[in-house]
Design a protein around this motif. Sequence first.
Motif, mmCIF file in Angstrom:
data_model
loop_
_atom_site.group_PDB
_atom_site.id
_atom_site.type_symbol
_atom_site.label_atom_id
_atom_site.label_comp_id
_atom_site.label_asym_id
_atom_site.label_seq_id
_atom_site.Cartn_x
_atom_site.Cartn_y
_atom_site.Cartn_z
ATOM 1 N N ARG A 95 50.135 -74.472 -28.026
ATOM 2 C CA ARG A 95 51.223 -74.210 -27.090
ATOM 3 C C ARG A 95 52.389 -73.606 -27.854
ATOM 4 O O ARG A 95 52.655 -73.983 -28.988
ATOM 5 N N THR A 96 53.110 -72.651 -27.231
ATOM 6 C CA THR A 96 54.277 -72.051 -27.881
ATOM 7 C C THR A 96 55.427 -73.045 -27.824
ATOM 8 O O THR A 96 55.857 -73.430 -26.743
ATOM 9 N N GLN A 97 55.917 -73.422 -28.969
ATOM 10 C CA GLN A 97 57.002 -74.408 -29.025
ATOM 11 C C GLN A 97 58.309 -73.797 -28.527
ATOM 12 O O GLN A 97 58.607 -72.643 -28.804
ATOM 13 N N GLY A 98 59.084 -74.598 -27.809
ATOM 14 C CA GLY A 98 60.457 -74.208 -27.495
ATOM 15 C C GLY A 98 60.671 -73.405 -26.235
ATOM 16 O O GLY A 98 61.790 -73.087 -25.883
ATOM 17 N N VAL A 99 59.579 -73.074 -25.521
ATOM 18 C CA VAL A 99 59.798 -72.370 -24.248
ATOM 19 C C VAL A 99 58.707 -72.775 -23.264
ATOM 20 O O VAL A 99 57.544 -72.858 -23.615
ATOM 21 N N SER A 100 59.134 -73.100 -22.047
ATOM 22 C CA SER A 100 58.191 -73.474 -21.001
ATOM 23 C C SER A 100 58.847 -73.161 -19.669
ATOM 24 O O SER A 100 60.046 -72.899 -19.611
ATOM 25 N N THR A 101 58.059 -73.204 -18.605
ATOM 26 C CA THR A 101 58.621 -72.953 -17.275
ATOM 27 C C THR A 101 59.728 -73.969 -16.980
ATOM 28 O O THR A 101 60.801 -73.610 -16.503
ATOM 29 N N THR A 102 59.456 -75.236 -17.325
ATOM 30 C CA THR A 102 60.441 -76.298 -17.069
ATOM 31 C C THR A 102 61.741 -76.024 -17.813
ATOM 32 O O THR A 102 62.838 -76.193 -17.279
ATOM 33 N N VAL A 153 70.362 -72.942 -24.473
ATOM 34 C CA VAL A 153 69.570 -74.154 -24.580
ATOM 35 C C VAL A 153 68.176 -73.867 -25.124
ATOM 36 O O VAL A 153 67.325 -74.724 -25.132
ATOM 37 N N SER A 154 67.924 -72.653 -25.568
ATOM 38 C CA SER A 154 66.597 -72.306 -26.055
ATOM 39 C C SER A 154 66.304 -72.961 -27.393
ATOM 40 O O SER A 154 67.125 -72.959 -28.289
ATOM 41 N N GLN A 155 65.099 -73.490 -27.513
ATOM 42 C CA GLN A 155 64.657 -74.089 -28.777
ATOM 43 C C GLN A 155 63.557 -73.226 -29.408
ATOM 44 O O GLN A 155 62.850 -73.663 -30.294
ATOM 45 N N PHE A 156 63.387 -72.018 -28.876
ATOM 46 C CA PHE A 156 62.308 -71.142 -29.342
ATOM 47 C C PHE A 156 62.650 -70.524 -30.697
ATOM 48 O O PHE A 156 63.745 -70.021 -30.900
ATOM 49 N N LEU A 157 61.704 -70.569 -31.631
ATOM 50 C CA LEU A 157 61.936 -70.017 -32.967
ATOM 51 C C LEU A 157 61.057 -68.792 -33.191
ATOM 52 O O LEU A 157 59.831 -68.878 -33.158
ATOM 53 N N GLN A 158 61.701 -67.675 -33.434
ATOM 54 C CA GLN A 158 60.977 -66.422 -33.611
ATOM 55 C C GLN A 158 60.545 -66.255 -35.067
ATOM 56 O O GLN A 158 61.269 -66.650 -35.974
ATOM 57 N N THR A 159 59.381 -65.659 -35.277
ATOM 58 C CA THR A 159 58.960 -65.300 -36.640
ATOM 59 C C THR A 159 58.480 -63.850 -36.625
ATOM 60 O O THR A 159 58.073 -63.343 -35.580
ATOM 61 N N SER A 160 58.510 -63.217 -37.784
ATOM 62 C CA SER A 160 58.048 -61.825 -37.860
ATOM 63 C C SER A 160 56.544 -61.776 -37.554
ATOM 64 O O SER A 160 56.045 -60.816 -36.979
ATOM 65 N N LYS A 165 78.055 -64.492 -15.842
ATOM 66 C CA LYS A 165 77.504 -65.836 -15.623
ATOM 67 C C LYS A 165 76.883 -66.353 -16.919
ATOM 68 O O LYS A 165 77.480 -66.272 -17.973
ATOM 69 N N ASN A 166 75.649 -66.912 -16.810
ATOM 70 C CA ASN A 166 75.044 -67.401 -18.049
ATOM 71 C C ASN A 166 73.867 -66.521 -18.453
ATOM 72 O O ASN A 166 72.915 -66.973 -19.062
ATOM 73 N N TYR A 167 73.931 -65.250 -18.066
ATOM 74 C CA TYR A 167 72.856 -64.340 -18.464
ATOM 75 C C TYR A 167 73.058 -63.882 -19.905
ATOM 76 O O TYR A 167 74.180 -63.796 -20.356
ATOM 77 N N PRO A 168 72.005 -63.582 -20.625
ATOM 78 C CA PRO A 168 70.606 -63.690 -20.217
ATOM 79 C C PRO A 168 70.101 -65.136 -20.287
ATOM 80 O O PRO A 168 70.564 -65.912 -21.095
ATOM 81 N N ILE A 169 69.146 -65.437 -19.410
ATOM 82 C CA ILE A 169 68.525 -66.763 -19.406
ATOM 83 C C ILE A 169 67.656 -66.892 -20.660
ATOM 84 O O ILE A 169 67.611 -67.924 -21.301
ATOM 85 N N MET A 170 66.945 -65.811 -20.984
ATOM 86 C CA MET A 170 66.081 -65.800 -22.173
ATOM 87 C C MET A 170 66.788 -65.069 -23.302
ATOM 88 O O MET A 170 67.421 -64.043 -23.068
ATOM 89 N N ASN A 171 66.658 -65.587 -24.511
ATOM 90 C CA ASN A 171 67.325 -64.914 -25.627
ATOM 91 C C ASN A 171 66.555 -63.664 -26.055
ATOM 92 O O ASN A 171 65.443 -63.416 -25.583
ATOM 93 N N ILE A 172 67.137 -62.890 -26.934
ATOM 94 C CA ILE A 172 66.566 -61.603 -27.357
ATOM 95 C C ILE A 172 65.131 -61.746 -27.882
ATOM 96 O O ILE A 172 64.280 -60.907 -27.625
ATOM 97 N N HIS A 173 64.848 -62.846 -28.588
ATOM 98 C CA HIS A 173 63.502 -63.031 -29.165
ATOM 99 C C HIS A 173 62.463 -63.268 -28.082
ATOM 100 O O HIS A 173 61.375 -62.709 -28.120
ATOM 101 N N GLU A 174 62.823 -64.086 -27.098
ATOM 102 C CA GLU A 174 61.903 -64.359 -25.989
ATOM 103 C C GLU A 174 61.683 -63.099 -25.159
ATOM 104 O O GLU A 174 60.565 -62.810 -24.736
ATOM 105 N N ARG A 175 62.758 -62.356 -24.937
ATOM 106 C CA ARG A 175 62.643 -61.129 -24.145
ATOM 107 C C ARG A 175 61.780 -60.086 -24.866
ATOM 108 O O ARG A 175 60.995 -59.373 -24.242
#
Length: 319
Positions: A103-110, A153-160, A224-234
């Motif tokens: 599972r991808t850590q740090g991002v989910s629908t919830t 609130v994103s906990q997603f960690l990007q790697t190269s 507002k609070n856009y973007p919902i997803m950070n640059i790495h997720e996008r």
Amino acid sequence: HSNQLRQARAMGDYLIVGVHTDAEIAKHKGPPVFTQEERYKMVQAIKWVDEIAPGAPYVTTLETLDKYNCDFCVHGDDITLTIDGKDTYEEVKAAGRYRECKRTQGVSTTDLVGRMLLMTKAHHSNIDEDLDYRKHTDNFGKGPKGHSPWTGVSQFLQTSRKIIQFASGKEPEPEDTVIYVAGAFDLFHIGHVAFLEKVHQLAEKPYIIVGLHFDQEVNRYKGKNYPIMNIHERTLSVLACRYVSEVVIGAPYAVTADLLDHFKVTLVCHGMTEVVLDKDGSDPYQEPKRRGIFQLVDSGSDLTTDLIVQRIIKNRLVF
């Protein structure tokens, strides 16, 4: 989801993705954010998917696998249970026709739903004590100390390595038509897919480059609070789309002569959404328009990131 499909495809030669109906999801998990038709189109647009099985049963049986001539099925390492607490993959596991992916850590629908319920600008600032922010932190179990200024609130960690796994790695061929589009592409959805598909149809051999704006830039023109997803997720969401060849991470807001020359761009396209002027009041598409290579493209879809957020807020109590 894209990362799960990428891993699944790497385990075999042909990937069939079963997508549940709205009724099945509502019964076992709660209301879906997207309709089944939207979800069918969305999954089909992911580049590792060969075929979709619409209306797939929530419990995967050997009968389902045989119906589609599948050797095995793949699921993430988080167990899914039926409404009465049974493992939905019990039967296929017993038969040795089950494989697992990480599972991808740090991002989910919830997690994304939680971010959308935070309709405040706070997750793009350093203010930890924002009352509006604190009021909603319980919605998704992340305290105000758990966010950095630009990822909210994103906990997603990007790697190269992850970017390389998602990227096509293909350079444009001499006969390719290099088409450039730019935007936030936040909560990558079928409105974006429909637009990219239309752009893809504009040339015999299209090579589509998507310029993604940094979070600060998106926040400047979307508010507002856009973007919902950070640059790495996008970045990963867009790279997963079968119509996209390359992504410019943190593209300049104004489409400059340097950018057009560097990528040898033949055509620049924009959807039917409003074009917000640059910080200095200039048109970001001034240069492509001057060169006569700018084109508006109607995706035919009215779905926007705003509409998705509205759906979430409407269903706030249920979520």
